[in-house]
Design an enzyme around this catalytic site. Structure first.
Site, PDB file in Angstrom:
ATOM      1  N   CYS A  83      -5.001   8.450   9.630  1.00 19.38           N
ATOM      2  CA  CYS A  83      -4.984   7.834  11.110  1.00 19.38           C
ATOM      3  C   CYS A  83      -4.698   8.707  12.119  1.00 19.38           C
ATOM      4  O   CYS A  83      -3.701   9.461  12.048  1.00 19.38           O
ATOM      5  CB  CYS A  83      -4.390   6.496  10.975  1.00 19.38           C
ATOM      6  N   ARG A 119      -2.952  10.783   4.462  1.00 19.77           N
ATOM      7  CA  ARG A 119      -1.965  11.617   4.601  1.00 19.77           C
ATOM      8  C   ARG A 119      -1.212  11.527   3.538  1.00 19.77           C
ATOM      9  O   ARG A 119      -0.322  12.433   3.112  1.00 19.77           O
ATOM     10  CB  ARG A 119      -1.265  11.285   5.833  1.00 19.77           C
ATOM     11  N   ASP A 171       4.651  -0.207  12.222  1.00 22.21           N
ATOM     12  CA  ASP A 171       3.467  -0.606  11.508  1.00 22.21           C
ATOM     13  C   ASP A 171       3.264  -2.050  12.140  1.00 22.21           C
ATOM     14  O   ASP A 171       2.053  -2.623  11.580  1.00 22.21           O
ATOM     15  CB  ASP A 171       3.265  -0.418   9.997  1.00 22.21           C
ATOM     16  N   LYS A 180       0.830  -1.078  -0.001  1.00 22.64           N
ATOM     17  CA  LYS A 180      -0.065   0.062  -0.044  1.00 22.64           C
ATOM     18  C   LYS A 180       0.788   1.168   0.128  1.00 22.64           C
ATOM     19  O   LYS A 180       0.788   2.219  -0.667  1.00 22.64           O
ATOM     20  CB  LYS A 180      -0.891   0.140   1.454  1.00 22.64           C
ATOM     21  N   ASN A 181       1.718   1.344   0.822  1.00 21.09           N
ATOM     22  CA  ASN A 181       2.583   2.629   1.216  1.00 21.09           C
ATOM     23  C   ASN A 181       3.489   2.817  -0.280  1.00 21.09           C
ATOM     24  O   ASN A 181       3.755   3.967  -0.542  1.00 21.09           O
ATOM     25  CB  ASN A 181       3.514   2.504   2.390  1.00 21.09           C
ATOM     26  N   ARG A 189      -8.447   0.261   4.411  1.00 20.10           N
ATOM     27  CA  ARG A 189      -7.523   0.991   3.969  1.00 20.10           C
ATOM     28  C   ARG A 189      -6.079   0.482   3.511  1.00 20.10           C
ATOM     29  O   ARG A 189      -5.306   0.718   2.796  1.00 20.10           O
ATOM     30  CB  ARG A 189      -7.195   2.501   4.822  1.00 20.10           C
ATOM     31  N   ILE A 228       8.623   5.851  17.115  1.00 22.69           N
ATOM     32  CA  ILE A 228       8.158   6.542  15.988  1.00 22.69           C
ATOM     33  C   ILE A 228       6.715   7.649  16.376  1.00 22.69           C
ATOM     34  O   ILE A 228       7.154   8.677  16.031  1.00 22.69           O
ATOM     35  CB  ILE A 228       7.848   5.530  14.793  1.00 22.69           C
ATOM     36  N   ARG A 266       2.434  13.715  13.071  1.00 17.93           N
ATOM     37  CA  ARG A 266       3.079  13.546  11.846  1.00 17.93           C
ATOM     38  C   ARG A 266       2.755  14.638  10.820  1.00 17.93           C
ATOM     39  O   ARG A 266       2.251  14.820   9.830  1.00 17.93           O
ATOM     40  CB  ARG A 266       2.118  12.420  11.149  1.00 17.93           C
ATOM     41  N   PRO A 267       3.712  15.817  11.277  1.00 22.65           N
ATOM     42  CA  PRO A 267       3.514  17.142  10.663  1.00 22.65           C
ATOM     43  C   PRO A 267       4.140  16.901   9.332  1.00 22.65           C
ATOM     44  O   PRO A 267       4.979  16.228   9.108  1.00 22.65           O
ATOM     45  CB  PRO A 267       4.169  18.234  11.321  1.00 22.65           C
ATOM     46  N   VAL A 268       3.889  18.016   8.317  1.00 25.11           N
ATOM     47  CA  VAL A 268       4.348  17.978   6.863  1.00 25.11           C
ATOM     48  C   VAL A 268       5.340  18.908   6.729  1.00 25.11           C
ATOM     49  O   VAL A 268       5.855  19.384   5.542  1.00 25.11           O
ATOM     50  CB  VAL A 268       3.062  18.229   5.981  1.00 25.11           C
ATOM     51  N   ASP A 269       5.930  19.387   7.882  1.00 28.73           N
ATOM     52  CA  ASP A 269       6.878  20.522   7.827  1.00 28.73           C
ATOM     53  C   ASP A 269       8.328  20.281   7.196  1.00 28.73           C
ATOM     54  O   ASP A 269       8.695  20.882   6.470  1.00 28.73           O
ATOM     55  CB  ASP A 269       7.281  21.247   9.164  1.00 28.73           C
ATOM     56  N   LEU A 270       8.791  18.613   7.237  1.00 27.52           N
ATOM     57  CA  LEU A 270       9.865  18.325   6.553  1.00 27.52           C
ATOM     58  C   LEU A 270       9.801  18.261   4.982  1.00 27.52           C
ATOM     59  O   LEU A 270      10.752  18.530   4.457  1.00 27.52           O
ATOM     60  CB  LEU A 270      10.162  16.813   7.287  1.00 27.52           C
TER      61      LEU A 270
END
Length: 422
Positions: free
Chosen positions: A118, A94, A308, A22-23, A400, A330, A123-127
């Site tokens: 989820c 995400r 996971d 999936k990923n 999902r 994590i 889990r910010p998107v700043d990176l």
């Protein structure tokens, strides 16, 4: 909402085919945005998240066709007519943020909603954003959207991630393929999904070195072409189904499984008394003798133990002989399955990022609630070994990440059925 009913039914025996990751697939699909030529993905998983990404890409003007029952995806972005990834789609997943880098690299502008997914941590998107800024992007956050511009195109640069981020590595890697000059990604993620993406991009004409290590170097090219690429097997689905005979007894062969995808996980299984044998077609798993032994687990970025698989491993250890300690490094909010397992008789104490599990002889079936994707399947695994009936409610998360879970487990002897909700 649908529910899944599981009844403990003894050992499991047979074969379970492992789907494409999936990923990996969710990362490969946005790669179509980098080229005007067709991209064909084989071994694609049939999941609701894949449908969501399909909807998102189509909203941007890409064409996505499903063939062979959905296991082959034919994508084409020869005529993109929209560069706004809308909140109503992006909020569901995400991975939607992964359209940002490719659109920006190809056409010099993109507007992407901040994503959802989820509820397992910030889990910010700043990176992602800092990586694109290092390549010359001009970014503005406004009204819940990332407004990104690169009027003269992206340019090569050095991106040093303060900590490992799979998604940010993927976004930066795709964007860098069309940037002018050389881009170096330092402290990059090393996951198999990163390697799979790099291999696909290379087939499209990208110049990439170092995938699978912490330093990836990309020499930008003027354009990318088309390609056909097989999605790597899903290491999380693989690990999940490897745990089924570990919990219930019996012997199950996971078709398509490869040791190198789950090496750290296999080491913990071995310590717990679970045999993993490579075969010509996959991995064969069986419990060695008697009760599973308690083991300690620490989640880490690849090649460490996957976060996971933490929830599923906890399900196994609830009936282990002794005390196990699981440390989650994590995500800060990933023990929400623990109270549900406790409803089934598990003995678990959670303190911050650490869970202490004292094994019991047997779990007992109970009504439980799925809180996220991996928690969903951990409760199903626990139900397979519990006495009586377990009803797992709110399983929309499950769809999902796992295709045909009832069919796959039922084929090896599990007593499991889905009940449709209103």
């Amino acid at each position: 909402m649908d529910s899944i009913i599981v009844t403990g039914n003894g050992p499991l025996n047979g074969q379970i085919p492992i789907a494409g990751a999936k990923n990996a697939c969710l990362t490969l699909m946005p790669a179509t945005l980098l080229s005007e030529e067709p991209l064909t993905l084989t071994n694609a998983p049939r999941l609701s998240d894949i449908k969501t990404m399909t909807t998102l890409l189509q909203s941007l003007g890409a064409e996505v066709a499903q063939m062979q029952g959905g296991q082959v995806l034919a994508l084409s972005s020869h005529d993109l007519n929209n560069h706004v990834a809308d909140y109503d789609i992006v909020r569901k997943m995400r991975a939607s943020i992964l359209v940002l880098g490719p659109m920006l690299a190809r056409d010099g502008h993109a507007v992407v909603s901040l994503p959802g997914g989820c509820a397992i941590g910030a889990r910010p998107v700043d990176l992602h954003l800092k990586a694109l800024e290092a390549m010359g992007a001009e970014l503005e956050l406004r009204d819940g959207y990332v407004h990104a511009r690169a009027p003269g195109g992206l340019r090569g640069g050095v991106v040093e991630f303060p900590f490992v981020s799979v998604g940010a590595t993927e976004n930066a890697l795709m964007a860098a393929t069309l940037a002018k000059g050389t881009t170096v990604l330092k402290n990059a993620a090393r996951e198999p999904e990163i390697v799979d993406l790099a291999q696909c991009l290379r087939k499209m004409g990208a110049q990439i070195e170092g995938e699978g290590t912490s330093t990836i170097t990309i020499q930008g090219v003027d354009r990318l072409g088309g390609a056909t690429h097989a999605v790597v097997p899903d290491r999380i689905e693989l690990g999940t189904y490897m745990l089924a005979p570990a919990i219930c007894g019996g012997e199950v062969e996971c078709l398509g499984g490869r040791i190198e995808l789950v090496a750290a996980f296999c080491e913990r299984l071995d310590a717990a008394g679970i045999s993993v044998e490579e075969t010509a077609t996959g991995l064969k798993v069986a419990r060695r003798n008697g009760r599973v032994r308690a083991v300690d687990v620490v989640t880490e970025p690849f090649p460490g133990f996957p976060t996971d698989l933490q929830a599923q491993m906890m399900a196994l250890l609830t009936t282990a002989d002794g005390v196990s300690v699981l440390e989650e490094r994590i995500f800060e909010n990933r023990f929400m399955h623990a109270p549900e397992l406790m409803r089934m008789g598990a003995r678990i104490e959670v303190h911050g990022g650490t869970a202490t599990v004292t094994g019991v002889e047997h779990l007992k079936g109970a009504p439980v609630m799925a809180t996220d994707l991996r928690a969903s399947v951990s409760l199903i695994l626990a139900g397979l070994a519990a006495e009586g009936e377990t009803i797992v409610n709110r399983v929309y998360h499950l769809d999902r990440g796992y295709e045909r879970v009832e069919e796959k487990l039922g084929a090896v002897g599990a007593k499991i059925e889905r009940i449709s909700g209103q």
